[in-house]
Each structure stands twice: as C-alpha cells, then as structure tokens.
Design a protein around this motif. Structure first.
Motif, mmCIF file in Angstrom:
data_model
loop_
_atom_site.group_PDB
_atom_site.id
_atom_site.type_symbol
_atom_site.label_atom_id
_atom_site.label_comp_id
_atom_site.label_asym_id
_atom_site.label_seq_id
_atom_site.Cartn_x
_atom_site.Cartn_y
_atom_site.Cartn_z
ATOM 1 N N MET A 1 17.887 -13.625 91.971
ATOM 2 C CA MET A 1 18.024 -12.701 90.834
ATOM 3 C C MET A 1 16.624 -12.288 90.379
ATOM 4 S SD MET A 1 19.734 -13.419 87.124
ATOM 5 C CE MET A 1 21.356 -13.588 87.846
ATOM 6 N N THR A 2 16.484 -11.029 90.102
ATOM 7 C CA THR A 2 15.196 -10.552 89.591
ATOM 8 C C THR A 2 15.174 -10.708 88.093
ATOM 9 O OG1 THR A 2 16.079 -8.333 89.399
ATOM 10 C CG2 THR A 2 14.995 -8.897 91.477
ATOM 11 N N ASP A 3 13.976 -10.774 87.544
ATOM 12 C CA ASP A 3 13.817 -10.944 86.098
ATOM 13 C C ASP A 3 13.935 -9.609 85.383
ATOM 14 O OD1 ASP A 3 13.591 -13.613 86.142
ATOM 15 O OD2 ASP A 3 11.407 -13.644 86.216
ATOM 16 N N GLU A 4 15.111 -8.978 85.514
ATOM 17 C CA GLU A 4 15.335 -7.752 84.771
ATOM 18 C C GLU A 4 15.409 -8.085 83.290
ATOM 19 O OE1 GLU A 4 18.768 -5.920 86.234
ATOM 20 O OE2 GLU A 4 18.114 -5.816 88.313
ATOM 21 N N THR A 5 15.023 -7.191 82.487
ATOM 22 C CA THR A 5 15.009 -7.432 81.038
ATOM 23 C C THR A 5 16.100 -6.640 80.367
ATOM 24 O OG1 THR A 5 13.418 -5.667 80.665
ATOM 25 C CG2 THR A 5 12.534 -7.877 81.068
ATOM 26 N N THR A 6 16.520 -7.122 79.224
ATOM 27 C CA THR A 6 17.505 -6.415 78.415
ATOM 28 C C THR A 6 16.879 -6.064 77.088
ATOM 29 O OG1 THR A 6 18.327 -8.458 77.488
ATOM 30 C CG2 THR A 6 19.386 -7.700 79.499
ATOM 31 N N THR A 7 17.400 -5.061 76.477
ATOM 32 C CA THR A 7 16.898 -4.619 75.162
ATOM 33 C C THR A 7 17.944 -4.933 74.118
ATOM 34 O OG1 THR A 7 15.625 -2.847 76.173
ATOM 35 C CG2 THR A 7 16.079 -2.678 73.814
ATOM 36 N N THR A 8 17.582 -5.750 73.154
ATOM 37 C CA THR A 8 18.485 -6.121 72.073
ATOM 38 C C THR A 8 18.240 -5.226 70.874
ATOM 39 O OG1 THR A 8 18.466 -8.400 72.837
ATOM 40 C CG2 THR A 8 19.245 -7.996 70.598
ATOM 41 N N GLU A 9 19.272 -4.510 70.458
ATOM 42 C CA GLU A 9 19.140 -3.633 69.301
ATOM 43 C C GLU A 9 19.221 -4.453 68.021
ATOM 44 O OE1 GLU A 9 18.373 -0.581 69.235
ATOM 45 O OE2 GLU A 9 18.505 -0.113 71.364
ATOM 46 N N PRO A 10 18.156 -4.565 67.234
ATOM 47 C CA PRO A 10 18.202 -5.335 65.998
ATOM 48 C C PRO A 10 19.028 -4.619 64.942
ATOM 49 C CG PRO A 10 16.109 -4.192 66.188
ATOM 50 C CD PRO A 10 16.828 -3.936 67.475
ATOM 51 N N SER A 11 19.509 -5.446 63.963
ATOM 52 C CA SER A 11 20.304 -4.850 62.882
ATOM 53 C C SER A 11 19.450 -3.962 61.999
ATOM 54 C CB SER A 11 20.964 -5.960 62.059
ATOM 55 O OG SER A 11 19.955 -6.822 61.557
ATOM 56 N N GLU A 12 18.179 -4.318 61.867
ATOM 57 C CA GLU A 12 17.265 -3.490 61.080
ATOM 58 C C GLU A 12 16.633 -2.449 61.999
ATOM 59 O OE1 GLU A 12 18.222 -5.392 57.655
ATOM 60 O OE2 GLU A 12 16.856 -3.679 57.884
ATOM 61 N N PRO A 13 16.271 -1.306 61.494
ATOM 62 C CA PRO A 13 15.679 -0.254 62.335
ATOM 63 C C PRO A 13 14.227 -0.577 62.674
ATOM 64 C CG PRO A 13 15.752 0.464 60.047
ATOM 65 C CD PRO A 13 16.457 -0.844 60.095
ATOM 66 N N ASN A 14 14.044 -1.762 63.311
ATOM 67 C CA ASN A 14 12.711 -2.149 63.746
ATOM 68 C C ASN A 14 12.575 -1.926 65.239
ATOM 69 O OD1 ASN A 14 12.107 -2.971 61.117
ATOM 70 N ND2 ASN A 14 12.922 -5.029 61.481
ATOM 71 N N GLU A 15 11.469 -2.393 65.775
ATOM 72 C CA GLU A 15 11.203 -2.233 67.205
ATOM 73 C C GLU A 15 12.171 -3.107 68.009
ATOM 74 O OE1 GLU A 15 7.489 -2.802 70.333
ATOM 75 O OE2 GLU A 15 7.241 -3.181 68.203
ATOM 76 N N ALA A 16 12.628 -2.616 69.180
ATOM 77 C CA ALA A 16 13.561 -3.357 70.027
ATOM 78 C C ALA A 16 12.928 -4.650 70.524
ATOM 79 C CB ALA A 16 13.979 -2.496 71.218
ATOM 80 N N ILE A 17 13.785 -5.680 70.744
ATOM 81 C CA ILE A 17 13.326 -6.978 71.249
ATOM 82 C C ILE A 17 13.585 -7.025 72.747
ATOM 83 C CG2 ILE A 17 13.647 -9.477 71.120
ATOM 84 C CD1 ILE A 17 14.653 -9.065 68.271
ATOM 85 N N HIS A 18 12.572 -7.349 73.526
ATOM 86 C CA HIS A 18 12.685 -7.415 74.981
ATOM 87 C C HIS A 18 12.681 -8.878 75.418
ATOM 88 C CE1 HIS A 18 12.078 -3.058 75.596
ATOM 89 N NE2 HIS A 18 11.264 -3.152 74.541
ATOM 90 N N LEU A 19 13.739 -9.299 76.150
ATOM 91 C CA LEU A 19 13.828 -10.671 76.674
ATOM 92 C C LEU A 19 14.223 -10.611 78.143
ATOM 93 C CD1 LEU A 19 15.717 -12.527 73.801
ATOM 94 C CD2 LEU A 19 13.305 -12.784 74.418
ATOM 95 N N PRO A 20 13.710 -11.525 78.975
ATOM 96 C CA PRO A 20 14.110 -11.563 80.393
ATOM 97 C C PRO A 20 15.596 -11.918 80.526
ATOM 98 C CG PRO A 20 12.124 -12.848 80.021
ATOM 99 C CD PRO A 20 12.659 -12.505 78.680
ATOM 100 N N ALA A 21 16.283 -11.217 81.429
ATOM 101 C CA ALA A 21 17.700 -11.492 81.657
ATOM 102 C C ALA A 21 17.905 -12.928 82.130
ATOM 103 C CB ALA A 21 18.271 -10.517 82.683
ATOM 104 N N ARG A 22 16.972 -13.445 82.944
ATOM 105 C CA ARG A 22 17.092 -14.814 83.437
ATOM 106 C C ARG A 22 17.101 -15.811 82.275
ATOM 107 N NH1 ARG A 22 15.761 -17.211 88.339
ATOM 108 N NH2 ARG A 22 14.854 -15.259 89.064
#
Length: 829
Positions: A1-22
């Motif tokens: 599996m590659t370390d693709e990342t997902t973008t988590t939309e925060p409840s507040e209109p702040n900058e998106a949080i990036h975390l590795p899918a792994r």
C-alpha cells in the motif's frame, strides 16, 4: 500500500488536516482489535464472563428476575441489555442469553429458560418474543454481596447507567463453565469442568502452591462435558494444565443390544460436546448409503426428552463394536477438544495454566471478601455509633427528656443534647428520632444487647481484615458450601486406556494387489478379489482401460506396508498401501497424482516395505538397460514427503523395469530375465551398496535391441523350491526350476530361458514363483487371469510351454500369495 494521504475537513473553516492513509488505517485497526479483544471475544480471568454475558446477567439481576420469581419475556431482557449496557444487535444478545440457558452447552446453566431454547440437533431457539427466562440458582449466586461495594462499577456506553466491571463470583467460573471466542489474532477455547473436582483441585493448590500437575489431576482428572462422553488422550490435558494449551479426545458412548436371529444393534447414548446430533446422524447415514460402512441394516434416531438414542441395526455376522470404531474414525462420533486458555487480566490478554487460573480467582475472591468485610465494618461502626448515643441518653434518661421538652425547636434540642451527653450531631438526631416505644424496659434491653453484639461483630470484622488466613478460610468455606449445594456427578468418563483411532487401525491387514496403467491410474484390490480359474480360460476384467491405455505396473503386498512408487524420472515416492483406493473389479482406479503429492512423470515400478527406516534392508532397482543399483532403504525415509526423493540417475535411453527389497545380501541371489529369451543368476552382494543419486552397476550384458523384462531377488534357502515362470505375448507359459540356471558372475550374458516358436510368440514377461503362489496374467485389453502356481506347467529351459490365457495380448505377469496353499505341478504339457 502506498502512503496516500486523505484530507479531513475540519468543523471550523480552518486549513485542512493532512494525514497519511496508512496511519489512519493502522490506528483504526488497532482500535477495532482492542475493542474486539476486551469488549467482545475474551472472558475476564476473574469471573470467566465476556462483557455480553455479564451484562445480560446484570440486567436480569437489576430487573429482579430471580430463581423464585416468575419468568419474564426474553425480549424484555434483551431490550434492557441493548438499551442500557450493550450497544450491539439484539440477535447477538439473545443468542448469548440462549446459550447460557442450554443444559447441553453449559455445565451449569446461568439462565433458567422457559420455552423453545433450541435443541442438541442444532435447531435454533424460538424468537425472543416467544420465550421467557429468569436467573438460575447458579446465575443468582454470581451476584452475592454485589451491593456491598465488592466490585468496581463503571459508566455504560452513554454515561447514563452504571455497570459492574466484574461479578463477585464465589467459584472459578472460567474453568467450570468454560468458554469459546475468536478475537483479532487471538482466540480462547476452555472446555467445561466438574464443579466439585475444580473446587477440590483449587483447595489442594491453596494448601500447597507447589503442588505438581499430576497431583492436581488426582483431584480433577479431566474436563467434564454436559453431554457426557468418554475423555481420553490425557497427555494433552496435562499439557493444558501446565501451559494453557493442549488437546483431548472426546468419544461418544454406546452399547450393544441383542436382536432376533443372532443379529445385534449398536445404540449411541451420548455424543461429543458441541456436536450437532442431526449432523452426526446425517454423517452416519451417508456412510451407510455409500457403503463405506458395511453391515448396517437399518438406522434411526429414537432420541427423546429422556436422552439420546441413535440406533443402528447390524446385519448378522457383523460386530456392532467394530462398526462403532469405524464410525469413530470417519465421523464426529469422536472429536478433538482443544484447550487455549486465553483470558483478560485487566485489559491485557494472557495465556493461563491452571495455577494462573486459580491465582486470578483467589486474588479476585480475596478482594471481594476484603471489600465486603470493610463494607460490613463501616455499616457496623455507623450503627454502633448511633447505639452509643442511645446508651448515653438512656444513662441520663430523665435529663434527656427534660432537655428535649425544654427546647423550643429541633435545632435547639439537638444542640442541647450534644452539650448534655457529649455526643455529636448524628447521635443527637438519632435520639430525637427515637420512638417513645423504644423506652420501655424490654426495648432498652434490646438496645443494650444490640450494642454488645455489634461490638463483638466489629472486633470480628477487624480481625478478618487484619488476618489473611481468615480471609482464605472464609473463601474456602464459601466455595465448599456452594459446591455442596450445586455440584453434580461427573458426566464424562475418563478412560486412560483408549488411544487415538486412525484409519490405519481400521484397515485389516491383508494381502493386496496394486495395479497401475500407462495413463497414470492406480487401484488396490484384495489379493483374493479374483477367484482362481483354470488355465486356458478367457479370464475376467479387473481394471477398466481406455482404448489407448495398458497395464504397466503392479505389485502385491500387505495393506499396511508402505507403497513405494518409482517414476520414469528416477524419483521415489511413498504412501501407505491402504491410501490407494479400493475401487473394486472393473473400475480404473484413481490417478497417481491424487495419491502421491508432488508426483511428476509416470510410475514405472512399485513395491511394498513394512518400514522405511530399516538399516538392514536395501532398495534394489533394475533398469531396462541391464543395470542394477542397491541403496540402503533408510536413505529413502524422505520419500513420504511431497515430491519424494531421487532414487537413481538414469541414462537418456534407459528406464526402470522394477525394484525389489533385499534384507540379507550375503544369502540372496539376483535373477534377471532379458527379452532375448535369456536369464542370468548371480550373487546379490556382487552389486555393492551405493548412494541414492548414482547410476548403478551392470547386472546383465545385453545384445542390441534387447532389454530387461524382469528381475527378482531370491534367498538361497528357497532356490530348490523356486521356479522362473516365463510367458509369451500369445499367453503361452511355463515354469523352470531356478537350479537349472547355473550361478554366474554379475555382468554376464546369461543362459537360455525360453525357446519361442510360431505358436508361442516372443517372451514378454517373467517372474519367480514358489510354493503357495498364484500368478495373474494381464492383457492389453485390461483383462486378467489368475491361475494357481501349481497349475503352471513345469518345463526345461529350452522349451516354449503351454497356453495359459487365450484372449488378448499378454503384457505382464504378477505373482501373488495363493488363496490356498499349494505347490507347483510336475505337469509337462
């Protein structure tokens, strides 16, 4: 599996949080695994319950559905459980409750069910709206003193309720009732045990923590299943006691009954734990229908509420016990029961031996006794404190009454009493709450007596808390008391004499013929499957052949011998002879590759040996090119594994003709027969022993176009009674005394063995025969003719012989043990 990342939309209109899918998947999997292990699959080492079972029982206790009360609808209980404590499906909760009510599933059911709670046949329970339940007496015992702060409570899933982390059980429920569960990467399997035996074993361990496992077994000889049965294979049980892992065998119980006309019946009255009776009956019925079990005339299930009764009527001449032993090996009439004693110590899964199980129970029970005693002491001190206030008031009763009457309100009276009697506010309030009727002479004495009794009780409770030996004594007494009330007699018999029953134990030792074809089919037949026929007859078909197939290999031996197969590539494979299916006369058998694992090429030679590890015996291989190779049999012990082992290195234009076993090379001789109607006889020890991968040495010198037809090893003691039988393609054969062939040196050309003519045709097969031997001739049409060795004409070396089989073209010759003893005839025709 590659370390693709997902973008988590925060409840507040702040900058998106990036975390590795792994990372997200690892965290989620670990959370899920922990949840399954701690909240669903594994029992607690202290009370032996999984969370769902504990919550069901606690919900019933809270609903006050006790042994003496009326049953309540199961749906009411399940609703309480999933609504307050167990946020999972109702079917899962109901299924867990049902199992705790089934007497064939639990050694001591914790729920008393009313209605259809399933059956030992595997039938499901009725829907929960139709059934009712209440706590059994054993189930109610699990809550003794739970209201005395004996165990910790925690919030439920939404924080609206409180539930116990563990129940204050007074017996080792983990071991007595057992459990099963599968978690993520973990599993638990604990068979049930007898309550009285477990209690005795625990107390013996308590008296002597260094007690040996053998001594524990004296108190607790094995598991005890609610369905009874016979337990054996107890080496695995001892291992389970020591390590938490092991295995025992559990066999059904049966007996025989007499029928009319000498026939008998087999009656099965107990079946293994967790075995569906309906499926077992189906297994037996299928075996009888497919005739894999012989001798059963009729079968029926006569089970009722009184118990299990599976009846097999046997035919006259068939022993029911032998049929039962066959069923043991082929059905669930006997099963293996595994021990994998895995439980939770806090939030940590641990493997437990019996001493660990006892230690966790002891520690838990001692803590319960300490907390209960402390609770009782606190309540006793509170009451004693009030009684001391009463006594102070009674000693100055007139002044106390006057003080109360002279006070304008309760507050003033309380303060005045505190000053008058030197007591605190709690005692003063208790005096104010005292009813006037308590001031009679008798009631005053009751107060003084209660104070004396309570003072003694406080001293006793303090003594319990101060002395561990008293706590242990209390634990012992309570366990013995519960055992006396609820223990039942052992249901499963322990039998140390029974041993493992395998297919090998059920195969009769008999002489068999093993026949192979060019297209790769192999079959087994009893040596007496063919009745003798007169020479000159047409023979009978014993193997079905395709148009392009012929019999190429065959051998005879004992059904329990190893069957060695040599391929055209020089590999040697080994299986037990009984592993070759007996498909009966006329069928073509099973393909080699379905019998030998990893076999490549064609099987060109077979032979049987009792033991592959023999240091004295040797495997002797003969090739069509005239070579002979002798190798110690022990070098082929690896032939049982997949792919076999290499047995000989062959030249490109050479092939294996046959192989034999030598056990006494200094007293044995080799007889090799070639297609040029010649044969040679020489001492076997002239073929020295060499390694598996070599080519061998020359056994007979051949002329161009010739090849070896057969070879045999003959002991010198049997030379005078042995004959070389030869047969031609047209079915003409004879037998010549071996002593007519002079002893030569290895590698010679040999001497004449047959004088062919137009009637006989060329010689195609040969074999050494002696007293008590029959011969089987095979044809290219798949036919065979079995003839007594004594009926084979005896002729000299330079003769053709007489007709033995008339139909088909002879391809091979096999010597097998005679169906009755006989010797060769001196017939000269």
């Amino acid at each position: 599996m590659t370390d693709e990342t997902t973008t988590t939309e925060p409840s507040e209109p702040n900058e998106a949080i990036h975390l590795p899918a792994r990372e997200i998947m690892q965290d989620a999997f670990l959370d899920y695994s922990l949840s399954v292990i701690t909240d669903r699959a594994l029992p607690d080492a202290r009370d032996g319950l999984k969370p769902v079972h504990r919550r069901i029982l606690y919900a019933m206790n809270e609903l006050n559905i006790m042994p003496g009360s009326a049953h309540k609808k199961s749906a009411r209980v399940v609703g309480e459980v999933i609504g307050k404590y167990h946020p999972h499906g109702d079917s899962a909760a109901y299924g867990a409750a049902v199992r705790m009510a089934q007497p064939w599933a639990m050694r001591h059911p914790l729920i008393d069910g009313q209605g259809n709670f399933g059956s030992i046949d595997g039938d499901n329970a009725a829907a929960m709206r139709y059934t009712e339940m209440r706590l059994s007496k054993m189930g109610a015992k699990m809550f003794a003193d739970i209201g005395k702060n004996t165990v910790d409570f925690r919030d439920n899933f939404d924080g609206s309720e409180r539930e116990p982390e563990v129940l204050p059980v007074s017996y080792p429920n983990l071991w007595v009732n057992g459990t099963e569960g599968i978690a993520v990467g973990l599993a638990t399997s604990i068979p049930p045990h007898n309550l009285a035996e477990t209690a005795n074993a625990f107390l013996a361990w308590l008296d002597n923590p260094e007690i040996s496992t053998r001594e524990i077994v004296e108190h607790m000889p094995g598991p005890d299943f609610p369905t009874g049965g016979i337990v054996h294979g107890l080496d695995g049980y001892i291992q389970a006691l020591e390590t938490g892992r092991g295995q025992v065998k559990l066999r059904s119980r049966w007996h025989t009954e007499e029928r009319s006309r000498g026939a008998k019946r087999l009656v099965i009255t107990e079946i293994p734990y967790a075995t569906s009776k309906a499926k077992l009956v189906e297994q037996i019925a299928n075996l009888v229908k497919e005739k894999e079990i012989e001798g059963v005339a009729d079968m029926r299930d006569e089970s009722s509420k009184k118990g299990i009764r599976i009846v097999l009527d046997t035919k006259a001449g068939h022993e029911p016990d032998l049929i039962a032993i066959q069923l043991v090996a082929m059905t669930s009439l006997e099963v293996s029961v595994s021990y994998n004693v895995m439980a939770l110590d806090g939030q940590r899964p641990v493997q437990l031996g019996i001493r660990d199980v006892f230690e966790h129970f002891r520690a838990h029970r001692i803590e319960v006794i300490q907390r209960r005693t402390q609770y009782d002491l606190d309540r006793a001190l509170e009451r004693l404190h009030i009684l001391e206030g009463y006594l102070a008031a009674l000693d100055r009763l007139d002044e106390t009454i006057a003080t109360i009457r002279g006070s304008k309100d309760t507050e003033e009276a309380r303060g005045a009493l505190e000053q008058l009697l030197s007591i605190d506010a709690t005692q003063a309030q208790a005096i104010l709450d005292l009813k006037l009727q308590r001031l009679t002479g008798m009631q005053i004495q009751d107060i003084r007596d209660e104070h004396g009794d309570l003072t003694a009780k406080v001293e006793d409770l303090r003594d319990i808390l101060a002395r561990p030996e008293r706590q242990t004594s209390i634990m012992r007494d309570e366990l013995l008391n519960l055992s006396d009330q609820h223990a039942t007699a052992r249901g499963s018999e322990i039998d140390n004499s029974l041993s493992k029953v395998s297919a090998a134990d059920l195969i009769p030792e008999e002489q068999v013929m093993l026949i192979g074809t060019r297209n790769g089919y192999l079959k087994r037949l009893p040596a007496d499957a063919m009745s003798r026929q007169n020479r000159g007859t047409k023979g009978r078909s014993i193997i079905a052949l395709d148009d392009d197939d012929v019999v190429t290999t065959f051998h005879s031996g004992n059904s329990h011998d190893y069957l060695l197969a040599l391929t055209d590539q020089g590999q040697v494979h080994a299986v037990k002879a009984y592993d070759v299916p007996d498909t009966g006369l006329g069928n073509r058998g099973r393909h080699y590759r379905n019998i030998y694992e990893g076999l490549e090429g064609d099987v060109v030679a077979m032979l049987t040996v009792p033991d592959l590890d023999s240091e004295q015996a040797s495997l002797v291989i003969f090739t069509a090119g005239g070579y002979v190779k002798r190798t110690a049999l022990s070098a082929f012990s690896g032939a049982k594994r997949r792919g076999g082992v290499q047995g000989i290195r062959l030249n490109d234009d050479d092939r294996i003709v046959c192989a034999r076993i030598s056990s006494d090379p200094e007293s044995e001789e080799i007889v090799m027969t070639a297609s040029g109607s010649r044969a040679i006889r020489y001492p076997l020890d002239e073929a020295r022993a060499i390694g598996r991968t070599s080519q061998g040495v020359r056994g007979i010198r051949l002329k161009d176009g010739e090849s070896v037809l057969s070879a045999e090893i003959v002991h010198q003691d049997s030379l005078d009674t042995s004959h070389l039988m030869v047969v031609t393609r047209k079915g003409v054969g004879k037998a010549t005394p071996l002593t007519d062939f002079r002893l030569q040196s290895r590698g010679g050309q040999g001497v004449t063995a047959h004088a062919p003519n137009k009637k006989s045709g060329e010689m195609v097969a040969a074999a050494v025969i002696g007293p008590g031997v029959d011969v089987v001739l095979f044809t290219d049409e798949g036919g065979a003719n079995r003839v007594a060795g004594s009926a084979v004409p005896k002729n000299g070396r330079a003769t053709a012989g007489s007709s033995i089989i008339r139909q088909g073209s002879v391809t091979n010759l096999l010597a097998v043990p005679a169906t009755e003893d006989g010797s060769l005839s001196s017939n000269e025709d």
